[in-house]
Design a protein around this motif. Structure first.
Motif, PDB file in Angstrom:
ATOM      1  N   ALA A 112      43.455  35.832  52.631  1.00  0.00           N
ATOM      2  CA  ALA A 112      43.607  36.210  54.041  1.00  0.00           C
ATOM      3  C   ALA A 112      45.042  36.650  54.331  1.00  0.00           C
ATOM      4  CB  ALA A 112      43.233  35.033  54.940  1.00  0.00           C
ATOM      5  N   LEU A 113      46.019  35.871  53.887  1.00  0.00           N
ATOM      6  CA  LEU A 113      47.421  36.197  54.160  1.00  0.00           C
ATOM      7  C   LEU A 113      47.825  37.505  53.480  1.00  0.00           C
ATOM      8  CD1 LEU A 113      49.070  32.676  53.647  1.00  0.00           C
ATOM      9  CD2 LEU A 113      48.345  33.724  55.803  1.00  0.00           C
ATOM     10  N   TRP A 114      47.242  37.732  52.306  1.00  0.00           N
ATOM     11  CA  TRP A 114      47.550  38.913  51.495  1.00  0.00           C
ATOM     12  C   TRP A 114      46.769  40.140  52.007  1.00  0.00           C
ATOM     13  CZ3 TRP A 114      46.144  39.161  45.550  1.00  0.00           C
ATOM     14  CH2 TRP A 114      46.966  40.114  44.908  1.00  0.00           C
ATOM     15  N   GLU A 115      45.801  39.874  52.896  1.00  0.00           N
ATOM     16  CA  GLU A 115      44.889  40.899  53.409  1.00  0.00           C
ATOM     17  C   GLU A 115      44.144  41.610  52.288  1.00  0.00           C
ATOM     18  OE1 GLU A 115      46.673  43.390  56.456  1.00  0.00           O
ATOM     19  OE2 GLU A 115      48.085  41.777  56.921  1.00  0.00           O
ATOM     20  N   ARG A 116      43.695  40.798  51.317  1.00  0.00           N
ATOM     21  CA  ARG A 116      42.977  41.335  50.166  1.00  0.00           C
ATOM     22  C   ARG A 116      41.630  40.624  50.023  1.00  0.00           C
ATOM     23  NH1 ARG A 116      43.738  45.977  49.352  1.00  0.00           N
ATOM     24  NH2 ARG A 116      42.466  45.665  47.498  1.00  0.00           N
ATOM     25  N   PRO A 117      40.736  41.177  49.172  1.00  0.00           N
ATOM     26  CA  PRO A 117      39.430  40.543  48.977  1.00  0.00           C
ATOM     27  C   PRO A 117      39.541  39.171  48.315  1.00  0.00           C
ATOM     28  CG  PRO A 117      39.447  42.771  48.058  1.00  0.00           C
ATOM     29  CD  PRO A 117      40.851  42.444  48.434  1.00  0.00           C
ATOM     30  N   GLN A 118      38.503  38.367  48.553  1.00  0.00           N
ATOM     31  CA  GLN A 118      38.379  37.096  47.843  1.00  0.00           C
ATOM     32  C   GLN A 118      36.997  37.060  47.197  1.00  0.00           C
ATOM     33  OE1 GLN A 118      38.819  34.703  51.439  1.00  0.00           O
ATOM     34  NE2 GLN A 118      36.749  33.878  51.179  1.00  0.00           N
ATOM     35  N   ALA A 119      36.971  36.545  45.967  1.00  0.00           N
ATOM     36  CA  ALA A 119      35.684  36.321  45.294  1.00  0.00           C
ATOM     37  C   ALA A 119      35.722  34.879  44.828  1.00  0.00           C
ATOM     38  CB  ALA A 119      35.510  37.278  44.130  1.00  0.00           C
ATOM     39  N   THR A 120      35.132  34.001  45.648  1.00  0.00           N
ATOM     40  CA  THR A 120      35.232  32.567  45.361  1.00  0.00           C
ATOM     41  C   THR A 120      34.076  32.107  44.481  1.00  0.00           C
ATOM     42  OG1 THR A 120      34.059  32.182  47.432  1.00  0.00           O
ATOM     43  CG2 THR A 120      36.448  32.003  47.508  1.00  0.00           C
ATOM     44  N   PHE A 121      34.264  30.968  43.824  1.00  0.00           N
ATOM     45  CA  PHE A 121      33.235  30.272  43.034  1.00  0.00           C
ATOM     46  C   PHE A 121      32.649  31.188  41.953  1.00  0.00           C
ATOM     47  CE2 PHE A 121      32.202  29.051  47.691  1.00  0.00           C
ATOM     48  CZ  PHE A 121      33.400  28.393  47.834  1.00  0.00           C
ATOM     49  N   ALA A 122      33.531  31.886  41.223  1.00  0.00           N
ATOM     50  CA  ALA A 122      33.074  32.907  40.278  1.00  0.00           C
ATOM     51  C   ALA A 122      32.491  32.309  39.005  1.00  0.00           C
ATOM     52  CB  ALA A 122      34.241  33.822  39.916  1.00  0.00           C
ATOM     53  N   SER A 123      31.360  32.850  38.568  1.00  0.00           N
ATOM     54  CA  SER A 123      30.833  32.470  37.252  1.00  0.00           C
ATOM     55  C   SER A 123      30.819  33.645  36.284  1.00  0.00           C
ATOM     56  CB  SER A 123      29.436  31.858  37.375  1.00  0.00           C
ATOM     57  OG  SER A 123      28.529  32.788  37.900  1.00  0.00           O
ATOM     58  N   GLU A 124      31.167  34.853  36.775  1.00  0.00           N
ATOM     59  CA  GLU A 124      31.332  35.997  35.877  1.00  0.00           C
ATOM     60  C   GLU A 124      32.209  37.044  36.562  1.00  0.00           C
ATOM     61  OE1 GLU A 124      28.712  39.086  33.156  1.00  0.00           O
ATOM     62  OE2 GLU A 124      27.839  38.273  34.976  1.00  0.00           O
ATOM     63  N   ILE A 125      33.129  37.642  35.805  1.00  0.00           N
ATOM     64  CA  ILE A 125      34.006  38.686  36.362  1.00  0.00           C
ATOM     65  C   ILE A 125      33.985  39.890  35.421  1.00  0.00           C
ATOM     66  CG2 ILE A 125      36.313  39.218  37.237  1.00  0.00           C
ATOM     67  CD1 ILE A 125      36.998  36.253  37.073  1.00  0.00           C
ATOM     68  N   LYS A 126      33.733  41.070  35.964  1.00  0.00           N
ATOM     69  CA  LYS A 126      33.786  42.296  35.159  1.00  0.00           C
ATOM     70  C   LYS A 126      34.677  43.303  35.870  1.00  0.00           C
ATOM     71  CE  LYS A 126      29.058  42.210  33.427  1.00  0.00           C
ATOM     72  NZ  LYS A 126      27.829  42.641  34.081  1.00  0.00           N
ATOM     73  N   PHE A 127      35.406  44.120  35.088  1.00  0.00           N
ATOM     74  CA  PHE A 127      36.303  45.107  35.682  1.00  0.00           C
ATOM     75  C   PHE A 127      35.881  46.518  35.319  1.00  0.00           C
ATOM     76  CE2 PHE A 127      38.791  41.301  35.032  1.00  0.00           C
ATOM     77  CZ  PHE A 127      39.301  41.120  36.299  1.00  0.00           C
ATOM     78  N   ALA A 128      36.033  47.442  36.263  1.00  0.00           N
ATOM     79  CA  ALA A 128      35.896  48.877  35.986  1.00  0.00           C
ATOM     80  C   ALA A 128      36.515  49.635  37.142  1.00  0.00           C
ATOM     81  CB  ALA A 128      34.422  49.249  35.829  1.00  0.00           C
ATOM     82  N   ASP A 129      37.249  50.669  36.840  1.00  0.00           N
ATOM     83  CA  ASP A 129      37.797  51.603  37.840  1.00  0.00           C
ATOM     84  C   ASP A 129      38.520  50.919  38.993  1.00  0.00           C
ATOM     85  OD1 ASP A 129      36.218  53.368  36.327  1.00  0.00           O
ATOM     86  OD2 ASP A 129      34.508  53.025  37.661  1.00  0.00           O
ATOM     87  N   GLY A 130      39.401  49.993  38.684  1.00  0.00           N
ATOM     88  CA  GLY A 130      40.171  49.356  39.746  1.00  0.00           C
ATOM     89  C   GLY A 130      39.367  48.430  40.631  1.00  0.00           C
ATOM     90  N   LYS A 131      38.167  48.084  40.161  1.00  0.00           N
ATOM     91  CA  LYS A 131      37.320  47.181  40.946  1.00  0.00           C
ATOM     92  C   LYS A 131      36.873  46.019  40.063  1.00  0.00           C
ATOM     93  CE  LYS A 131      34.362  50.573  42.167  1.00  0.00           C
ATOM     94  NZ  LYS A 131      34.647  51.948  42.481  1.00  0.00           N
ATOM     95  N   ALA A 132      36.560  44.918  40.701  1.00  0.00           N
ATOM     96  CA  ALA A 132      35.990  43.796  39.956  1.00  0.00           C
ATOM     97  C   ALA A 132      34.600  43.511  40.515  1.00  0.00           C
ATOM     98  CB  ALA A 132      36.872  42.566  40.089  1.00  0.00           C
ATOM     99  N   THR A 133      33.654  43.270  39.611  1.00  0.00           N
ATOM    100  CA  THR A 133      32.319  42.842  40.030  1.00  0.00           C
ATOM    101  C   THR A 133      32.214  41.367  39.664  1.00  0.00           C
ATOM    102  OG1 THR A 133      31.456  45.042  39.609  1.00  0.00           O
ATOM    103  CG2 THR A 133      29.848  43.267  39.796  1.00  0.00           C
ATOM    104  N   VAL A 134      32.012  40.553  40.687  1.00  0.00           N
ATOM    105  CA  VAL A 134      32.073  39.111  40.479  1.00  0.00           C
ATOM    106  C   VAL A 134      30.740  38.468  40.851  1.00  0.00           C
ATOM    107  CG1 VAL A 134      33.292  36.976  41.074  1.00  0.00           C
ATOM    108  CG2 VAL A 134      34.543  39.148  41.021  1.00  0.00           C
ATOM    109  N   THR A 135      30.236  37.632  39.953  1.00  0.00           N
ATOM    110  CA  THR A 135      29.049  36.835  40.248  1.00  0.00           C
ATOM    111  C   THR A 135      29.529  35.496  40.774  1.00  0.00           C
ATOM    112  OG1 THR A 135      27.897  37.912  38.440  1.00  0.00           O
ATOM    113  CG2 THR A 135      26.904  35.890  39.301  1.00  0.00           C
ATOM    114  N   ARG A 136      28.994  35.101  41.931  1.00  0.00           N
ATOM    115  CA  ARG A 136      29.451  33.875  42.591  1.00  0.00           C
ATOM    116  C   ARG A 136      28.341  32.847  42.631  1.00  0.00           C
ATOM    117  NH1 ARG A 136      30.111  34.537  48.085  1.00  0.00           N
ATOM    118  NH2 ARG A 136      31.438  32.718  47.924  1.00  0.00           N
TER     119      ARG A 136
END
Ligand SMILES: Cc1cc2nc3c(=O)[nH]c(=O)nc-3n(C[C@H](O)[C@H](O)[C@H](O)COP(=O)(O)OP(=O)(O)OC[C@H]3O[C@@H](n4cnc5c(N)ncnc54)[C@H](O)[C@@H]3O)c2cc1C
Ligand SMILES: Nc1ncnc2c1ncn2[C@@H]1O[C@H](COP(=O)(O)O)[C@@H](O)[C@H]1O
Lengths: 249, 313
Positions: free
Chosen positions: A134-158
């Motif tokens: 919130a302070l950083w004004e950026r996304p949060q992906a909490t309680f992650a069980s998988e993280i994948k990256f592509a093209d400056g984005k992360a796909t996160v399973t929560r």
């Protein structure tokens, strides 16, 4: 991405059965084993795997607390972090204060991904990552069980109450880890030796120009109400009778 | 002015029981009013359910296509915008509330209190720490908004005898686009809901496989119970994650909890300490679960469960 930051908190080891002091002033921590918060170990493991895959160049491990947190930072360096920062303070830090401190470090370092534990197992707050985002004004992906990256984005399973939720977030972002994200590696002796030579910087919290005053006041610690030990039954017939006596079946 | 705003949790169609429990907690604060806000794409039906909850003064409906899914980054600025009119903002201590409320608090520049289990005054509370091994009394500052989550297992759902007014609101708030919902998997089952069911049967590592876990499902179905599991059973892949009970899974308070082949690690016990009656079935008479069980039976679950099932039916 260039840099990943991981925050590790020094907490009473999860195997310790925590007891409240008889005078209600706190919990017993003298002579008790301290460790990296288990969720933070998972956070660090994930960061290391991302770097080892070639998706990041550097992993910085950070802790906020007393000088004793150096032990946990050294463990983090032995696991494979490139360098460590200790933000030193003698006072307990509430999650909002921790988030403010982490934001300062992010701005100094130019970090693109921050991985935290989903909760510290001492205060069980589960707040710092969300507050930081919130302070950083950026996304949060909490309680992650998988993280994948592509093209400056992360796909996160929560891991959510309903099951598994998948979200996509732009980077930079904050991720908090759940237990099933990975299994942290064991530290080997040669790694501990190597870690001694890695940089560990200490910054006084007062040098960061952030407000870290506590907002909440804890006035008492009490042991939980104990459940009474119940009855043992010999067999299924005894169990059925006991359930019937209580009107449960 | 002291008023509470509660952020409703729902699945797009109906209100989650956690909201009614949060309303019960709010009733203990002794404030002038309790409002519930429903963020949805179309919140008509959900708002009506919220309006029936006893104790609710007003329901605020914020319909927006961006609110179709509960993304914390999208909801938080909207909650923060509404917060100016309230002394307290509450959410349930579910994954929904835990994700959202700290983000709201940080936007307001205030701390957040997690897992209220007991309200002593509008600014004094008790909450568990160290996986429930200690209960602390906490005082919050009275000069700023208090944002908090409610440990829903500590409260009964509010009754449904109210008729609060419903008000639609448009909020002029910039919503971020950096976070996008993709999908949610799992959870579709005809079985009772683990978090609200009066009876729960849980299986542990002892089950050994997902095939064997069918024994638990069959037994639970035969007594109309929901199914839970230990972390070991979930990690081993016998059952999906949403069945996990404990410190890092679901905190539940059924009338009857039957733990089958579960050792009783502190992290598991945290999740069931408010259960009415705990039954433990374990082949090891020394298992720690027996220290908290109201009724214990030492035996092999593969014999006990089929026998128990036929004895009860
Ligand atoms: C940070 C952290 C968070 C955690 N959060 C949770 C949580 O939320 N929930 C949770 O459950 N755990 C949690 N854990 C894990 C917890 O510490 C235990 O490892 C876990 O609960 C053990 O699961 P279990 O009882 O099924 O397995 P085990 O401890 O292996 O116990 C299996 C039991 O089955 C019995 N048994 C074996 N065969 C039979 C048979 N044929 N018939 C009858 N009994 C049999 C054994 O005697 C034994 O008692 C957490 C751990 C950590 C570090
Ligand atoms: N004092 C601290 N030092 C380092 N990391 C912290 C500290 N406090 C919280 N964190 C991080 O924030 C996460 C969530 O903590 P909490 O919000 O206290 O449950 C932890 O798992 C850590 O990754």
């Amino acid at each position: 991405m260039e840099k990943i930051m991981v925050a590790v908190k020094r907490v009473v080891d999860y195997n310790v059965r925590v007891r409240v002091k008889p005078d209600g002033s706190g919990v017993v921590t003298d002579g008790v084993k301290m460790s990296i918060n288990p969720f933070d170990e998972i956070a660090l493991e994930e960061a290391l795997r991302i770097r080892e895959r070639g998706d990041a160049a550097e992993v910085i491990v950070v802790s906020i607390g007393s000088s004793e947190c150096q032990q946990q930072l050294r463990t983090g360096l032995a696991m494979g972090a490139d360098r460590a920062i200790l933000v030193e303070t003698g006072q307990p830090v509430e999650p909002l204060a921790a988030a403010r401190v982490l934001l300062k470090l992010i701005e100094r370092e130019g970090v693109e991904l921050v991985i935290l534990g989903k909760q510290a197992i001492d205060d069980d707050n589960s707040q710092t990552g969300q507050m930081l985002a919130a302070l950083w004004e950026r996304p949060q992906a909490t309680f992650a069980s998988e993280i994948k990256f592509a093209d400056g984005k992360a796909t996160v399973t929560r891991e959510v109450d309903a099951g598994l939720e998948v979200i996509e977030v732009d980077l930079p972002a904050v991720v908090t880890t759940d237990l099933r994200l990975n299994e942290p590696r064991y530290v080997k002796l040669p790694d501990i030796m190597k870690a001694k030579k890695k940089p560990l910087d200490t910054i006084a919290i007062t040098d960061l120009d952030v407000t870290t005053d506590a907002q909440f006041k804890v006035t008492n610690f009490a042991p939980p109400e104990q459940r009474q030990k119940g009855v043992m039954v010999e067999d299924v017939a005894g169990l059925v009778k006991a359930l019937k006596d209580k009107g449960l079946v | 002015m002291s008023r509470i705003l509660i952020v409703a949790e729902h699945d797009g169609n109906s209100l989650n029981a956690a909201t009614a429990k949060t309303v019960s907690c709010a009733a203990d604060f002794g404030v002038e009013g309790i409002d519930v806000v429903v963020f949805a794409a179309d919140g008509a039906a959900i708002a009506e359910q919220a309006a029936r909850l006893t104790g609710v003064t007003r329901v605020i409906r914020v319909d927006h296509s961006a609110n179709a899914q509960p993304l914390a980054a999208v909801l938080a600025p909207q909650v923060a915008a509404l917060a100016a009119d309230y002394s307290h903002v509450l959410g349930p201590s579910t994954t929904f509330g835990k994700d959202l409320m700290p983000r709201v608090a940080a936007l307001l520049g205030v701390g957040q209190l997690s897992d209220i289990m007991d309200v002593q005054s509008a600014y004094t509370f008790r909450r568990p720490i160290y996986a429930g091994n200690a209960i602390i009394t906490v005082e919050a500052p009275e000069d700023r908004t208090l944002v908090a989550t409610v440990r829903v297992a500590s409260y009964q759902a509010a009754a449904e005898e109210g008729a609060a007014e419903i008000e639609s609101r448009d909020l002029d708030v910039a919503l971020p686009e950096h976070t996008r919902f993709k999908e949610v998997r799992g959870g579709s089952s005809d079985r009772p809901d683990l978090q609200t069911a009066p009876r729960v049967v849980s299986g542990g590592r002892a089950l050994g496989s997902s095939e064997n876990f069918e024994l638990i499902f069959g037994f639970a179905d035969s007594i109309g119970a929901a199914v839970g599991a230990s972390r070991a059973a979930v990690d081993a892949g016998y059952v999906p994650n949403e069945l996990q009970v404990g410190q890092t899974g679901k905190i539940i308070a059924p009338e009857l909890y039957i733990a089958v082949g579960i050792s009783g690690a502190i992290q598991h016990l945290t999740g069931i300490k408010d259960a009415g009656t705990i039954v433990a079935i374990n082949k090891d008479g020394e298992a720690p679960i027996f220290e908290v069980a109201d009724i214990g039976l030492v035996g092999d679950l593969f014999q006990v469960i089929p026998e128990l099932q036929s004895a009860l039916n």
